[in-house]
Design a protein around this motif. Structure first.
Motif, PDB file in Angstrom:
ATOM      1  N   TRP A 228       0.867  -1.191   0.000  1.00 52.72           N
ATOM      2  CA  TRP A 228       0.000   0.000   0.000  1.00 52.72           C
ATOM      3  C   TRP A 228       0.894   1.227   0.000  1.00 52.72           C
ATOM      4  O   TRP A 228       1.655   1.423   0.934  1.00 52.72           O
ATOM      5  N   ILE A 282      -3.091   0.888  -4.148  1.00 52.06           N
ATOM      6  CA  ILE A 282      -3.900   2.083  -4.396  1.00 52.06           C
ATOM      7  C   ILE A 282      -4.028   2.334  -5.897  1.00 52.06           C
ATOM      8  O   ILE A 282      -5.119   2.582  -6.421  1.00 52.06           O
ATOM      9  N   LYS A 286      -7.515   2.034  -8.567  1.00 55.59           N
ATOM     10  CA  LYS A 286      -7.988   3.070  -9.479  1.00 55.59           C
ATOM     11  C   LYS A 286      -8.030   2.550 -10.914  1.00 55.59           C
ATOM     12  O   LYS A 286      -8.959   2.866 -11.667  1.00 55.59           O
ATOM     13  N   HIS A 291     -13.769   3.051  -6.400  1.00 50.03           N
ATOM     14  CA  HIS A 291     -13.787   4.399  -5.835  1.00 50.03           C
ATOM     15  C   HIS A 291     -14.069   4.312  -4.336  1.00 50.03           C
ATOM     16  O   HIS A 291     -14.997   3.622  -3.908  1.00 50.03           O
ATOM     17  N   TYR A 295      -8.464   6.275   0.232  1.00 48.75           N
ATOM     18  CA  TYR A 295      -7.734   5.098  -0.230  1.00 48.75           C
ATOM     19  C   TYR A 295      -6.732   4.609   0.818  1.00 48.75           C
ATOM     20  O   TYR A 295      -5.837   3.830   0.497  1.00 48.75           O
ATOM     21  N   VAL A 300     -10.036   1.198   3.093  1.00 51.42           N
ATOM     22  CA  VAL A 300     -10.325   0.233   2.027  1.00 51.42           C
ATOM     23  C   VAL A 300     -10.536  -1.164   2.605  1.00 51.42           C
ATOM     24  O   VAL A 300     -11.456  -1.890   2.200  1.00 51.42           O
TER      25      VAL A 300
END
Length: 795
Positions: A228, A282, A286, A291, A295, A300
């Motif tokens: 991440w 991340i 996208k 969405h 994020y 999430v």
């Protein structure tokens, strides 16, 4: 002795070695990842310079390591071109500069040798190769490659680091894979086993830890690192610590160094690791069209897995450092859980499968999560070359933006039974139907002017009109054929239930318009993108007129959709009416295309949904209908577009207020009592924890010099405090979210519940509740001024 193998391309690299190009392809095989050196290592470009130019220069000063020859290709200016081949990248660059300095054009000079080699052989991911192995069977020379069909099982490591904010040092590196869980920790503890499935290895200092981690990577050889903000934080931090400690970051398959670099103007980070790939969660979310309000991993994972991080909040770094010193098992658990969450998100959403599918379709490198232009060129250039053309040269000209998508002024109001129609894949369908294509435009220009009738037919019936004066030669169009192949493949994927493939094809097809309208693409031309969007405008307007001829009321239109009210019919249901109207419009579209230019329509209007209740607001403070903002209820589900309930920069209170308000309105309940009660409870402090704003910085904090909106002022307060404490600044990179609220003294940053004091309730009434309530109160013959004055009189 030459050996044949199959595999999958992981990374590609090109450099000069001893004055020669070395093209290295790292390929994962069933036995492991190997380095493959193709037999034909040349860098190529094309030029409109005549052969005589090169020969005359060579007679003056012999040019070694470069060859040139006529070829069957032509430029977009209809000139013959010469192919120039160089044995080194340095020679390639020198020749390009030399030719341009003589006033000639160069074409495709920026295409990397490895990309051209793979593209010309239609190699995207899977390959077969024959090469001569070295003694270790790890390097294959003089290799020849063709496209293959082998699919790998990736060895994926979810990686997460923990750092000390106060000392800016590395505390630990955690790795979770399907068959291993390990944490490398800087600690004097003697832990070597955390639990039955987890190994904890302690090292006295960062240097020892990093060297051990490099050896571990080499021993177990992962294919893909995931994480991440993996590259921008974890790998970047490891790279910085390696540099500070004088260590070479030898994380490649054969011990090669990685390269971590950033794009300063965009704030993005990139990792090049020979034989391995780093994929950030991340970014892939996208790419996959997901969405989220935030994020962050915590947010999430809560939405996807219904599970959050063990430590949360802006001050968690202090707790991390405390755990590292006082409770090593808890510290390790925190590090490992982040790895676990990332791996589970990737698995559940099939993010690696999505990325590999994009590679299989377009030939982009596995580590490249963006690259719409590269994806387009990888598919288009081989077809262009086959047709006998080279891509156009980069042009230094003013960018002319094409008109945006169709957006009509709305008819504001509160409605029942609003039907939504939209065109299926509108822009790709326009490309297919009207032959929108870079080459077709150039050929059409020539046909129209009859300047090359000896090469092209001058039959103008071959031309399809575009916009801004463009025409397109239907028998020379490449892109419509490519889009058709992708569309057919997508339909097949849908039938087979392959949602990943279907979505990957969709985003590729939809990217073509953006590529043709972008001046970072060599094929950009204003006539191309405009012939797509302006045709879309025409089709929406024409469809609107046809619908109105049938008695429909079109209350709004946006890009590829029309929102329609049909007259009440005592016999047919709204759904039956919608189906009939859709079928009638599609028949008219087919007939119009035939009449217009003898075209077979690939356009298809779909009847998407019915909103049993629908609200289209006015522009605030006017009677004019708004655009891209509405609310509706379909099959019991509320849908908000552009309104406060769908915007993350409004408070949770405002967003929930709007949702409840419209539930009542759509259920034909009078909302006045609810509005008054909400105001009373707000003033009584019942909603304090729902009054926090959250907004993302679009650029580094230091870049805000003139206009400083509330979230910028709040971020500045936080960084000022951190600077006073000798801590690294938090908002100096941009693209971070800032939480803040309004107290009586104004904007303050929100960092903990202790900040929920002395709140300015009147601010929230005026700026958050009132604008939402005012949009519906006219339907109930009142307004907020009346409601607030009534409440005031009761005090």
């Amino acid at each position: 002795m030459f050996v044949e193998k199959h595999g999958y391309l992981v990374t590609r690299h090109v450099r000069d070695v001893n004055g020669q190009i070395e093209m290295s392809l790292f390929i994962k095989t069933p036995e492991g990842t190997v380095k493959v050196l193709p037999d034909r290592q040349l860098s190529v470009f094309f030029s409109n310079a005549p052969l005589s130019f090169f020969y005359s220069c060579d007679r003056t000063v012999p040019i070694k390591g470069v060859s040139w020859a006529e070829c069957a290709y032509r430029s977009f200016q209809h000139e013959p071109v010469v192919m120039v081949q160089s044995h080194s990248l340095m020679l390639h660059q020198q020749m390009v500069k030399f030719v341009k300095s003589a006033g000639y054009s160069v074409f495709e000079e920026d295409i990397k040798a490895s990309n051209r080699y793979l593209m010309e052989r239609h190699i995207r991911g899977s390959v077969r190769f024959i090469g001569e192995p070295d003694a270790s069977q790890q390097t294959f020379r003089q290799a020849r490659l063709i496209a293959g069909d082998w699919q790998p099982e990736w060895r994926v490591w979810s990686l997460d680091i923990e750092t000390s904010v106060s000392t800016n040092t590395l505390l630990s590196i955690g790795v979770v894979a399907r068959d291993q869980r390990v944490v490398f920790v800087v600690s004097s503890s003697s832990h070597t086993l955390f639990d039955a499935s987890t190994t904890v290895v302690c090292y006295p200092d960062e240097k020892s830890l990093l060297l051990a981690f490099m050896n571990y990577v080499k021993q177990y050889s992962p294919d893909i690192f995931i994480g991440w903000n993996l590259i921008g934080f974890d790998l970047h931090f490891i790279d910085q610590r390696c540099q500070s400690l004088g260590l070479r970051p030898a994380f490649g398959v054969g011990g090669e160094s990685w390269t971590i670099r950033s794009s300063e103007n965009q704030g993005k980070y990139f990792a090049t690791i020979p034989g391995r790939v780093a994929l950030d969660g991340i970014t892939l979310l996208k790419v996959g069209g997901y969405h989220f309000e935030s994020y962050s991993l915590n947010n999430v994972s809560k939405e996807i897995l219904n599970e959050g991080k063990l430590l949360q909040g802006s001050e968690r770094w202090q707790e991390i450092e405390r755990l590292h010193q006082e409770d090593l098992p808890a510290f390790v658990a925190y590090n490992l859980q982040d790895c676990d969450l990332v791996l589970r998100i990737f698995d559940k959403l099939k993010l690696i499968e999505l990325q590999q599918t994009r590679v299989d379709l377009t030939g982009i490198p596995l580590e490249q999560t963006g690259g719409a232009v590269a994806a387009f060129e990888n598919q288009y250039l081989p077809r262009l070359h086959k047709a006998g053309w080279v891509a156009p040269a980069w042009r230094d000209e003013d960018f002319v933006a094409s008109p945006g998508g169709f957006v009509m002024s709305s008819r504001p109001g509160l409605y029942k039974n609003v039907l939504v129609f939209d065109f299926k894949s509108l822009y790709p369908s326009i490309i297919r139907t009207f032959y929108i294509d870079p080459l077709a435009r150039i050929v059409a220009e020539d046909v129209s002017s009859h300047t090359a009738s000896q090469v092209f037919s001058s039959n103008t019936s071959d031309l399809v009109p575009g916009f801004l004066g463009a025409n397109f030669a239907r028998h020379q169009a490449i892109l419509p054929e490519l889009v058709t192949e992708l569309a057919n493949a997508r339909e097949a994927a849908k039938r087979e239930g392959n949602s990943i493939l279907s979505y990957a094809i969709k985003i590729i097809m939809n990217s073509f318009y953006g590529v043709l309208g972008s001046n970072v693409c060599r094929f950009y031309h204003a006539e191309l993108a405009s012939s797509i969007t302006m045709r879309g405008h025409e089709l929406l307007e024409r469809t609107k007129c046809w619908m109105e001829e049938k008695g429909a009321q079109v209350i709004y239109g946006d890009t590829d959709s029309l929102f329609v009210r049909l007259p009440d019919d005592p016999i047919k249901t709204p759904e039956q009416q919608g189906n009939n109207l859709r079928d009638d419009i599609n028949r008219r579209l087919s007939q119009w295309c035939r009449d217009y230019a003898g075209l077979d329509s690939q356009l298809e209007l779909e009847f998407e949904r019915i909103y049993e209740r629908f609200f289209m607001p006015t522009i605030r403070g006017t009677d004019e209908g708004s655009k891209k903002r509405y609310a509706g209820k379909s099959k019991g589900k509320l849908v908000f577009k552009g309104l406060e309930a769908a915007r993350t920069d409004w408070t949770p209170l405002a967003r929930q207020f709007q949702r409840t308000l419209f539930e009542k309105v759509f259920n034909d309940e009078n909302p006045i009592g609810f509005i008054q009660d909400t105001i009373d409870q707000l003033r009584a402090g019942a909603f304090d924890n729902q009054l926090v704003y959250s907004k993302q910085l679009s650029r580094p904090l230091s870049a805000y010099t003139k206009n400083k909106p509330p979230h910028v002022r709040a971020a500045a307060m936080i960084d000022q405090r951190r600077a006073e404490q000798g801590l690294p600044l938090e908002y100096n990179k941009g693209r971070q979210r800032v939480s803040y609220l309004y107290q009586s003294r104004g904007v303050v940053p929100f960092e903990s519940d202790e900040d929920l004091v002395d709140l300015d309730y009147e601010h929230y009434i005026e700026k958050q509740l009132e604008p939402i309530a005012e949009s519906v109160l006219p339907f109930f013959n009142t307004n907020m001024t009346n409601l607030l004055s009534q409440q005031f009189s009761l005090l």
